[in-house]
Design a protein around this motif. Structure first.
Motif, PDB file in Angstrom:
ATOM      1  N   UNK A  49       8.094 -12.082  -0.306  1.00 51.86           N
ATOM      2  CA  UNK A  49       7.783 -11.966   1.121  1.00 51.86           C
ATOM      3  C   UNK A  49       6.773 -10.838   1.317  1.00 51.86           C
ATOM      4  N   UNK A  50       7.002  -9.710   0.662  1.00 56.18           N
ATOM      5  CA  UNK A  50       6.035  -8.601   0.661  1.00 56.18           C
ATOM      6  C   UNK A  50       5.202  -8.769  -0.596  1.00 56.18           C
ATOM      7  N   UNK A  51       3.915  -9.067  -0.398  1.00 52.65           N
ATOM      8  CA  UNK A  51       3.037  -9.313  -1.541  1.00 52.65           C
ATOM      9  C   UNK A  51       2.315  -8.065  -2.009  1.00 52.65           C
ATOM     10  N   UNK A  52       1.952  -7.179  -1.070  1.00 52.55           N
ATOM     11  CA  UNK A  52       1.176  -6.000  -1.445  1.00 52.55           C
ATOM     12  C   UNK A  52       1.204  -4.999  -0.305  1.00 52.55           C
ATOM     13  N   UNK A  53       0.850  -3.776  -0.627  1.00 44.88           N
ATOM     14  CA  UNK A  53       0.665  -2.725   0.369  1.00 44.88           C
ATOM     15  C   UNK A  53      -0.808  -2.364   0.325  1.00 44.88           C
TER      16      UNK A  53
END
Length: 160
Positions: A49-53
């Motif tokens: 769901x969180x791919x990158x910052x």
């Protein structure tokens, strides 16, 4: 689709608005302990769901004052995947979208001015497989990079 509860959704909204929040600050905003926030964030990362910052850079601060959308019509014998390597060489291309309709691809590009845009368009035209290019210059941008609202369906959006 991955099932998210209200706290997961709140964490995602907070991270999209300010990804450098500490787990303690995030916890106080969403009503969880720092350890619980940490566990949920790691779970969201593992599930993809969180791919990158990422950081968001002001294009004008880099001298990229002009935004344009470039629509590409491909030759019948080519696909977007086949010409993608040819487009990746141009650092001015920020986004590439495969689209339905009269054109096949839509590029979001940023250049310093119209002269640089013209030069870029001529270089893109040289990529094998491109039949036609049209461009649209952006005059101003009202919304860009807005946070995604997790779990909101099209039916819940009211257009006026």
């Amino acid at each position: 689709m991955i099932q998210l509860d209200a706290r997961d959704k709140a964490i995602l909204l907070e991270l999209q608005q300010e990804s450098r929040l500490s787990y303690a600050e995030m916890g106080s905003r969403v009503g969880l302990s720092p350890a619980a926030v940490h566990d949920r964030v790691k779970k969201l990362e593992r599930k993809g769901v969180i791919r990158a910052y990422k950081i968001q850079v002001d294009p004008e601060a880099l001298g990229l004052k002009l935004t344009a959308f470039v629509a590409i019509r491909l030759d019948n014998n080519f696909t977007g995947r086949e010409i993608q390597p040819g487009l990746e060489q141009f650092h001015q291309i920020e986004e590439v979208h495969s689209i339905a309709g009269e054109n096949d691809l839509l590029l979001k590009v940023r250049t310093s001015d119209t002269k640089a845009l013209e030069a870029l368009i001529y270089r893109i035209k040289a990529v094998p497989g491109i039949a036609r290019i049209t461009s649209t210059i952006v005059l101003s941008t009202a919304l860009e990079g807005r946070p995604l609202v997790p779990g909101e369906s099209d039916e819940s959006i009211e257009l006026r």
